[in-house]
Design a protein around this motif. Sequence first.
Motif, short mmCIF file in Angstrom:
data_model
loop_
_atom_site.label_atom_id
_atom_site.label_comp_id
_atom_site.label_asym_id
_atom_site.label_seq_id
_atom_site.Cartn_x
_atom_site.Cartn_y
_atom_site.Cartn_z
N PHE A 227 0.82 -1.22 0.00
CA PHE A 227 0.00 0.00 0.00
C PHE A 227 0.86 1.27 0.00
CE2 PHE A 227 -2.47 -3.37 1.99
CZ PHE A 227 -3.61 -3.32 1.21
N ARG B 137 4.28 5.43 -3.51
CA ARG B 137 3.41 6.57 -3.24
C ARG B 137 3.68 7.21 -1.89
NH1 ARG B 137 -1.37 2.22 -2.81
NH2 ARG B 137 -2.40 3.18 -4.59
N LEU C 272 1.62 10.19 -0.11
CA LEU C 272 0.87 9.86 1.11
C LEU C 272 1.27 10.79 2.25
CD1 LEU C 272 0.82 5.94 1.09
CD2 LEU C 272 -1.15 7.46 0.98
N TRP D 132 -4.06 16.21 6.51
CA TRP D 132 -5.12 15.64 7.36
C TRP D 132 -4.85 15.92 8.85
CZ3 TRP D 132 -4.07 11.55 10.82
CH2 TRP D 132 -5.18 11.14 11.56
N LYS E 151 -14.99 10.19 3.48
CA LYS E 151 -14.39 10.01 2.15
C LYS E 151 -12.99 9.38 2.29
CE LYS E 151 -12.77 12.47 -1.88
NZ LYS E 151 -11.36 12.76 -1.58
N HIS F 3 -9.67 4.27 1.59
CA HIS F 3 -8.99 3.08 2.11
C HIS F 3 -9.76 1.80 1.79
CE1 HIS F 3 -7.08 6.31 4.53
NE2 HIS F 3 -6.02 5.62 4.19
N LEU G 84 -7.49 -1.68 1.84
CA LEU G 84 -6.62 -1.70 3.02
C LEU G 84 -7.37 -2.41 4.14
CD1 LEU G 84 -3.87 -0.49 4.12
CD2 LEU G 84 -5.28 1.27 5.19
N MET H 56 -6.69 0.79 10.27
CA MET H 56 -7.27 2.06 10.72
C MET H 56 -6.95 2.29 12.20
SD MET H 56 -8.90 3.59 8.17
CE MET H 56 -7.30 3.35 7.44
C1 HEM Z 1 -5.37 5.47 10.30
C2 HEM Z 1 -5.03 6.54 9.87
C3 HEM Z 1 -4.93 6.99 8.44
C4 HEM Z 1 -5.31 8.18 7.98
C5 HEM Z 1 -5.98 9.27 8.78
C6 HEM Z 1 -5.04 8.24 6.57
C7 HEM Z 1 -5.24 9.33 5.78
C8 HEM Z 1 -5.25 9.29 4.41
C9 HEM Z 1 -5.68 10.36 3.54
C10 HEM Z 1 -6.11 11.75 4.02
C11 HEM Z 1 -5.64 9.91 2.28
C12 HEM Z 1 -6.02 10.68 1.00
C13 HEM Z 1 -7.49 10.48 0.75
C14 HEM Z 1 -7.99 11.16 -0.52
O1 HEM Z 1 -7.39 10.95 -1.59
O2 HEM Z 1 -8.98 11.89 -0.42
C15 HEM Z 1 -5.17 8.54 2.32
C16 HEM Z 1 -5.03 7.72 1.23
C17 HEM Z 1 -4.39 6.50 1.28
N1 HEM Z 1 -3.86 5.90 2.41
FE1 HEM Z 1 -4.17 6.47 4.29
N2 HEM Z 1 -4.48 7.05 6.19
C18 HEM Z 1 -4.40 6.26 7.30
C19 HEM Z 1 -3.86 5.00 7.36
C20 HEM Z 1 -3.28 4.37 6.29
C21 HEM Z 1 -2.49 3.18 6.37
C22 HEM Z 1 -2.19 2.46 7.69
C23 HEM Z 1 -2.10 2.87 5.10
C24 HEM Z 1 -1.27 1.74 4.59
C25 HEM Z 1 -0.84 0.71 5.26
C26 HEM Z 1 -2.68 3.86 4.22
C27 HEM Z 1 -2.59 3.86 2.85
C28 HEM Z 1 -3.25 4.73 2.02
C29 HEM Z 1 -3.38 4.57 0.57
C30 HEM Z 1 -2.84 3.42 -0.24
C31 HEM Z 1 -4.11 5.68 0.12
C32 HEM Z 1 -4.56 5.95 -1.31
C33 HEM Z 1 -3.49 6.70 -2.03
C34 HEM Z 1 -3.84 6.90 -3.49
O3 HEM Z 1 -4.97 7.30 -3.79
O4 HEM Z 1 -2.96 6.63 -4.28
N3 HEM Z 1 -3.37 4.76 4.98
N4 HEM Z 1 -4.93 8.20 3.62
#
Ligand code: HEM
Length: 195
Positions: free
Chosen positions: A58, A62, A66, A73, A92, A97, A102, A107
Amino acid sequence: MQNIDFSELCLHGKAYSGLTAEDEALLLVEGPRLIPHLQAVTDQFYHDLQQIPAAAPFLEGRLDALKTTHKAWLEKVVTGPYDAEFAAHMHKVGDVHVKVKLPVEFMASGIGFINRHLIPILAELYAGDTAKLARMIRAVSAATGFCLIIMQESYQSSLLAEELDHFLAISGISRTLFNNLAAAYKGVRPVAKTA
Ligand code: HEM
């Protein structure tokens, strides 16, 4: 298409995380003091995640993107306002996620890592005022908990939608018929069973 009342969801998130009006008021004033430290929290968060092999697919390719969205955020989390718009944004984020598949346990794990790195910063900033330090730890933990509750709601809604699709597929009932039945059933008391 989901029809979500984000004001309701916001109240739900606050009730389940314990985010009080007092916490909100405190963060609105004090939150900006944390902003200069959020890049470090973000870097530590992704460092922690990189220690979990299941997170690798994941993060690959990126990480920089990220880190940018994550820091933006975090700024919202510590400064608010914690309103319906914020609840919609968190929903959203949860959906994003869900879409990348994921696993849901990331989370809670992610929020745990974030709190783990925010708390020492609070301890440093409020070292001279333990009463305020305690209030800030409570408020920040409640704000991150609020985000967690809402992101988990995205997972829950997506699970329910999947189950409904499955039910419609195996029963042969059309979505229109199901929606009409559901609308007609609303408010109808179940008939008591006779022996
Ligand atoms: C628990 C707290 C987490 C928060 C608050 C968070 C926050 C975010 C935010 C704000 C985005 C962008 C959303 C958008 O495009 O509107 C995002 C996307 C993403 N996050 Fe997280 N995240 C969290 C945990 C994780 C974890 C633990 C992973 C991986 C192990 C992860 C992987 C990703 C991926 C793969 C994307 C999509 C990126 C894309 O569109 O290419 N996130 N996250």
